[in-house]
Motif scaffolding. Structure first.
Motif, mmCIF file in Angstrom:
data_model
loop_
_atom_site.group_PDB
_atom_site.id
_atom_site.type_symbol
_atom_site.label_atom_id
_atom_site.label_comp_id
_atom_site.label_asym_id
_atom_site.label_seq_id
_atom_site.Cartn_x
_atom_site.Cartn_y
_atom_site.Cartn_z
ATOM 1 N N SER A 52 0.821 -1.213 0.000
ATOM 2 C CA SER A 52 0.000 0.000 0.000
ATOM 3 C C SER A 52 0.854 1.262 0.000
ATOM 4 N N THR B 59 -0.607 3.429 -3.075
ATOM 5 C CA THR B 59 -1.458 4.535 -2.607
ATOM 6 C C THR B 59 -1.011 5.880 -3.170
ATOM 7 N N ARG C 265 -7.884 0.606 -6.729
ATOM 8 C CA ARG C 265 -6.674 -0.171 -7.006
ATOM 9 C C ARG C 265 -6.777 -1.059 -8.238
ATOM 10 N N THR D 31 -9.069 11.886 0.947
ATOM 11 C CA THR D 31 -7.731 12.465 1.121
ATOM 12 C C THR D 31 -7.823 13.878 1.661
ATOM 13 N N HIS E 269 -10.577 6.300 3.911
ATOM 14 C CA HIS E 269 -9.514 6.511 2.944
ATOM 15 C C HIS E 269 -9.001 5.184 2.395
ATOM 16 N N ALA E 270 -8.772 4.218 3.281
ATOM 17 C CA ALA E 270 -8.256 2.917 2.850
ATOM 18 C C ALA E 270 -9.239 2.221 1.914
ATOM 19 N N VAL F 100 -9.065 3.836 -1.541
ATOM 20 C CA VAL F 100 -7.880 3.374 -2.266
ATOM 21 C C VAL F 100 -8.112 1.975 -2.818
ATOM 22 N N ASN F 101 -8.653 1.127 -1.989
ATOM 23 C CA ASN F 101 -8.872 -0.262 -2.396
ATOM 24 C C ASN F 101 -9.861 -0.374 -3.557
ATOM 25 N N LEU G 221 -11.871 8.845 -3.397
ATOM 26 C CA LEU G 221 -10.504 8.943 -2.880
ATOM 27 C C LEU G 221 -10.111 10.396 -2.669
ATOM 28 N N THR H 76 -3.156 8.150 -5.719
ATOM 29 C CA THR H 76 -3.467 9.517 -5.273
ATOM 30 C C THR H 76 -3.053 10.535 -6.329
#
Length: 574
Positions: free
Chosen positions: A294, A298, A515, A483, A507-508, A511-512, A479, A302
């Motif tokens: 990550s 990440t 991805r 952020t 946030h996680a 991102v996931n 995202l 971003t």
């Protein structure tokens, strides 16, 4: 976006054409040749510059500056500041047409000389004088070293004649009549004009070399037509000054667009490097690409998200800028955009360089050079802190109202409203206690917050622009919002009732969700033709290593293991 990648086929645009070991003069000359080829290819006209055509805005979102940051500096000054300023006085001045044609055809390089060594943020107090003589001509003079014009390129290293718009205090009959711009020929490509002295500044670390200089004028004789504007004393000197330098506000906005292609190059380099590089897993010993961590994917996701959101933000702001009813509104729009992208990208650039390890520190891998190049944007065309101070002061004094949120229930809109309300209460208390908005309490309690206030507005406006564009993926929108929330987590915990753990989980999860699109997003950046970093592929890295100066003993037995170039036996650094 246009087809400027065709320039990369030219010999002078090849990466090996620019050698860090070459002399400063040779490197500067090459960047000017590249600027000339770019100007010819893009075909920017005076009309494009005056009307702020789509071609004008698109140039500032082009990848060309990622290949040579000096070209952006040269052409931005040349087109926006020099041609733009002269053209604004062209009505009823047919004598300016030959000069504008010369500049449009890049037969001369244009410069813009406002700032002085002793007068940066207080440019209204510049000391250079232009005194009218009896025959109607002018005597341009630098009265002291503090009045030396600072930064604008001015040396003959350009190998092209140079014309500058020089700002000076107009003196007529012994009377000061405000600041005026004058057209001044600095040199003819081989020798400086009589009375003009240029002192070359040292090269900036990282960025491609531009011949930034300290320039002085010793009783330089200017023809009467050199004056842009009239001889009358202005009724309002402050307003007249800002009218003269109105192209600076345009530059504040347009130059900040350069972050969009820069983010895409950063994402492409780190993304491809992370796919290539692998480490040995501590349990099994099998190789594992570092893109699976990550800490690597990440920042790449971003950067890709910021690039898409800010691209939509740029287009929306440019359109609003064109329709703005006043220079105050234009200043606000430019400041909001510049602060938002500058604040947001600076720590991300640094993190992405670190994620390339020691290799990220070298210019040949592009990232460090680009970071140092765009760092100048926070100062160029208006110091960002000063711009924010001016905007926040005007808003709190009621001189300007920020556009209302399209969705006031969104978290970003609530955050913006909350911190601006708090700032307004502080300002009102300070004014009540001490009778002025500019006092020690304002200095201590509000000045440190101005960038945060402008950022909050920018985050909300950028999000709205991305939503309205219909071109930004929903996963990217989530995202981006998550952020932004982590930029001020304490407010969202205290005022919005969110748990701290929930902010990081939000946030996680964002991102996931994004991805799985990483590979497709990298392919869609358009950055590939512009990326020359050797760390992207094993073959490129080996070729780079083999070109390095080599020292060895008489025993030339090689211990080189090509299988190891993409591996790292120490996963703990992640």
């Amino acid at each position: 976006m246009d087809n400027t990648s065709e320039l990369l086929q030219l010999r002078l645009w090849r990466p090996d054409a620019y050698s860090e070991d070459a002399s400063q003069a040779d490197r500067i000359a090459l960047s000017y040749e590249r600027a000339r080829s770019a100007a010819k290819h893009i075909g920017m006209t005076v009309q494009d510059i005056v009307t702020l055509s789509p071609k004008f805005w698109d140039y500032h979102r082009n990848f060309i500056g990622t290949a040579d940051s000096a070209v952006v500096t040269i052409l931005t000054i040349h087109w926006n500041l020099c041609i733009g300023t002269i053209a604004s006085y062209a009505a009823g001045r047919p004598d300016l047409e030959p000069v504008l044609n010369e500049l449009q055809n890049f037969e001369a390089v244009g410069e813009f000389m406002l700032t002085e060594v002793g007068h940066g943020l207080d440019a209204r107090n510049i000391e250079t004088t232009a005194t009218q003589l009896k025959d109607g001509s002018f005597d341009l003079h630098t009265p002291c070293m503090a009045a030396s014009k600072s930064m604008p390129p001015a040396t003959p290293y350009s190998n092209t004649p140079r014309i500058a718009v020089v700002f000076a205090r107009l003196v007529v009959g012994g009377q000061q009549r405000g600041i005026r711009p004058f057209i001044v020929r600095l040199h003819d490509a081989t020798a400086m004009a009589p009375g003009v002295t240029s002192r070359l500044l040292p090269s900036r670390p990282g960025a491609k070399v531009v011949d930034h200089a300290i320039t002085t004028f010793t009783h330089v004789r200017l023809d009467a037509f050199a004056l842009l504007g009239d001889l009358d004393a202005p009724q309002n000197e402050r307003n007249a000054f800002f009218d003269c330098i109105h192209r600076v506000t345009i530059g504040t906005l347009s130059l900040s667009f350069f972050h969009v292609p820069t983010l895409r190059v950063f994402a492409y380099v780190l993304g491809r490097y992370s796919q290539r590089r692998s480490v040995a897993a501590s349990e099994s010993g099998k190789q594992r690409p570092i893109v699976s961590f990550s800490t690597q994917y990440t920042p790449v996701l971003t950067a890709l998200t910021y690039a898409s959101v800010f691209d939509a933000f740029a287009k929306a702001t440019a359109a609003e800028f064109m329709e703005a009813s006043s220079e105050h509104v234009r200043h606000a729009l430019a400041t909001i955009f510049k602060q938002t992208v500058t604040h947001t990208t600076k720590p991300l650039y640094a993190e992405m360089i670190e994620r390339c390890g020691w290799q990220g520190l070298y210019n040949h891998n592009q990232l460090h050079e680009l970071m140092l190049a765009v760092q100048g944007n926070s100062i160029a065309e208006g110091d960002i802190l000063v711009l924010c101070i001016r905007l926040v002061s005007e808003v709190l004094l009621g001189r300007y109202s920020l556009p209302e949120a399209k969705d006031p229930t969104s978290l970003l809109a609530q955050h913006e409203l909350g911190i601006w309300k708090e700032a307004g209460e502080i300002a009102m208390t300070a004014a009540t206690r001490q009778g002025s908005n500019r006092n020690e309490e304002f200095n201590m309690m509000l000045l440190p917050r101005v960038r945060k206030l402008v950022l909050a507005t920018g985050q909300r406006v950028a999000f709205e622009a991305a939503v309205a564009s219909g071109t930004v993926m929903p996963e990217m929108l989530r995202l981006y919002e998550a952020t932004c929330i982590l930029d001020d987590p304490s407010w969202y915990v205290e005022k919005a009732g969110l748990a701290s753990a929930d902010l990081y989980r939000r946030h996680a999860e964002a991102v996931n969700k994004l991805r799985p699109s990483l590979e497709a997003l990298l392919q869609e950046t358009g950055a590939s033709p512009w990326v020359t970093a050797p760390i992207l592929k094993d073959e490129g890295w080996i070729e780079f290593i083999q070109r390095l100066p080599t020292f060895h003993s008489e025993d030339k037995t090689s211990c080189w293991d090509k299988r190891a170039v993409g591996q790292d036996s120490n996963p703990s650094r992640l």
